[in-house]
Design an enzyme around this catalytic site. Sequence first.
Site, PDB file in Angstrom:
ATOM      1  N   HIS A 378      26.458  42.533  63.780  1.00 46.50           N
ATOM      2  CA  HIS A 378      27.454  42.024  63.022  1.00 46.50           C
ATOM      3  C   HIS A 378      28.719  42.376  63.414  1.00 46.50           C
ATOM      4  O   HIS A 378      29.696  41.562  64.056  1.00 46.50           O
ATOM      5  CB  HIS A 378      27.334  41.920  61.709  1.00 46.50           C
ATOM      6  CG  HIS A 378      28.078  41.402  60.693  1.00 46.50           C
ATOM      7  ND1 HIS A 378      28.394  40.117  60.447  1.00 46.50           N
ATOM      8  CD2 HIS A 378      29.175  41.822  59.775  1.00 46.50           C
ATOM      9  CE1 HIS A 378      29.321  39.649  59.808  1.00 46.50           C
ATOM     10  NE2 HIS A 378      29.880  40.666  59.382  1.00 46.50           N
ATOM     11  N   GLU A 389      26.172  49.569  59.909  1.00 42.94           N
ATOM     12  CA  GLU A 389      25.156  48.591  60.339  1.00 42.94           C
ATOM     13  C   GLU A 389      24.317  49.476  61.329  1.00 42.94           C
ATOM     14  O   GLU A 389      23.159  49.320  61.556  1.00 42.94           O
ATOM     15  CB  GLU A 389      25.940  47.599  61.219  1.00 42.94           C
ATOM     16  CG  GLU A 389      24.739  46.572  61.759  1.00 42.94           C
ATOM     17  CD  GLU A 389      25.491  45.483  62.451  1.00 42.94           C
ATOM     18  OE1 GLU A 389      24.803  44.435  62.661  1.00 42.94           O
ATOM     19  OE2 GLU A 389      26.816  45.380  62.368  1.00 42.94           O
ATOM     20  N   LYS A 409      31.728  39.429  68.540  1.00 43.10           N
ATOM     21  CA  LYS A 409      33.025  39.389  67.827  1.00 43.10           C
ATOM     22  C   LYS A 409      34.074  40.159  68.809  1.00 43.10           C
ATOM     23  O   LYS A 409      35.315  39.807  68.577  1.00 43.10           O
ATOM     24  CB  LYS A 409      32.973  39.839  66.487  1.00 43.10           C
ATOM     25  CG  LYS A 409      32.190  38.914  65.745  1.00 43.10           C
ATOM     26  CD  LYS A 409      32.270  39.609  64.268  1.00 43.10           C
ATOM     27  CE  LYS A 409      31.129  38.646  63.213  1.00 43.10           C
ATOM     28  NZ  LYS A 409      29.804  39.009  63.485  1.00 43.10           N
TER      29      LYS A 409
END
Length: 487
Positions: A378, A389, A409
Site C-alpha cells: 500500500h 505495513e 504510488k
Amino acid sequence: MASIAATCSSSLIFRTKESGSNRASLFHYNGLKVVESKQVASPGFISTSAPKCRGIKAVASPTVSAPKREKDPKKRIVITGMGLVSVFGSDIDTFYNKLLEGESGITLIDRFDASTFSVRFAGQIRSFSSKGYIDGKNDRRLDDCWRYCLVAGRRALDDASLGPEVLETMDRSRIGVLVGTGMGGLTAFSNGVEALLQKGYKKITPFFIPYSITNMGSALLAIDTGLMGPNYSISTACATANYCFYAAANHIRRGEADIMAVGGTEAAVMATGVGGFIACRALSQRNDEPQKASRPWDKDRDGFVMGEGAGVLIMESLEHAMKRGANIIAEYLGGAVTCDAHHMTDPRSDGLGVSSCISKSLEDAGVSPEEVNYVNAHATSTLAGDLAEVNAIKKVFKDTSEMKMNGTKSMIGHGLGASGGLEAIATIKAITTGWVHPTINQDNLEPEVTIDTVPNVKKQHEVNVGISNSFGFGGHNSVVVFAPYRP
C-alpha cells in the site's frame, strides 16, 4: 477517506481556542506535524482520539502442513482482461513500461488554480480521451470518475475479447460489474452545491444526484454493455478496489456469475478533493520537487501525493474461460478483508488488523507464507503508515530474504479508491513480465525496512505468488493474492 488506516496521522477534533469560536479543526499528532496537543472537551464536537488497542485474543487457524489450492474449474478464478486509465495513459503496456523505467507522473496541478493552495501538485491525468467509448453529449456531462470507469471497463472487456458483438451472443445475466470508488462523483457534487449556494435550487442540474452517488460507475458500465449480472459498488476508501475483487470472486465461486468486470475508479484531483486532504494535513508539501514527493519508506517522506484514474480486471471462472477459448493472463487465488475496529484514521498499535488480513488471504488462497515472494505494498509515503505495513508483513513472513516489495504510488501517487485496481494490474504485469518496477525516491531508507524495496531501479524477479495490499480510513484492510496461471 482515502488512505490506509495506518497512513495518515490520527486525528482529534477540537474546538479552537480562538475567542468564542465554534470552528472545528482536524489536528494530527502521530506522524505529521503536531499542531496542538491539548484536547478541549466541547459540547457538539466529537473526540476521535485513538484509544489503546482493546485486547483481542487471536485464535490461530489449525495448522495445515500443505495448503491446498482450489482445483474445481468452476471455482478457480482467472484474469482474462485488464483495462486502466492512468497518469501514464490508458495502454497497459505503456503504463507498466513507465513504471519499470522509474518515471514519475507527479506534476504541478493545472486543472484548477492551485496557486494559493499549500499543496500544488498531484498525479493529475492529462490528455485523457474517451473517443470510441463515450458519446459526445454524455462525455460532456459525466464526472471524470465515471468517464475513467467507462473507458477502463470497456478496455478491459475488449482485452478479454468481450467486445459488443461477442457479448450479444452471450448470456449477459451471468456477467456482472463491481467497480467501486472512495469519493464518487466529487466534481458533480461540488458543482451542485455551488449552484445551490450561488443561484438557488432551481439551477441544480438533474444529473447532480445520479452523477454524484458511488454506485453509478457500475451502473453506467452495465447500461453501456447490457451486463445484467450482480451489480453494485463498494466504498471502503483506499481499500475499495481490493474489496471489490474479493466480493466479485465470491460471486463466481458461489455460481452467481461466470464473469465479473471489477475494480476501482477515482477523480478527486480537483479543488474540493485537494483542499480536503490539505485540511487533513495528510499530503506532502514538497512543492519545489513534486516528482520527489512520494517516497515510501524513505526517512524524508512527509505525506502522500494525490493521484487518480481507474483500474479494472475481468475475473472469470476457469471453466468458462476455457470453454470460450479466452486468453488467460494470471490467476486470482484468493483474498481477505478485515477491520482494525480501532480508530477512523490511526492503525492498531499491535498491527493485528493488517497481519491477520494477510494471513486470512493466504488461507483463502491455499498458499503458505513461504510461497509468496512479491508484495505490491500500500506504501503511501506517510510516516506512520509505511512502517506499520512493513511490521505487519514481517509478522506474517518470517523469512523475507527472497522477497521483493515495491510501492507503485511512488510514481503515480495515491489513486484513492482506484489505487487497488491500478496496483493489481502492476502486480499481474510483474507476474507476466518477470520484472518488478522500482520504488523511486529511495534515498534514505528507514532502518526497520529490511525487505528489498527495489530501490530506484527495476529488478528481474520470477514471481511465484504475489500479494497486493490496500488499506483505508475506517480501519478497512484488504489483501488479494495473484499467481501465474498453471493448468
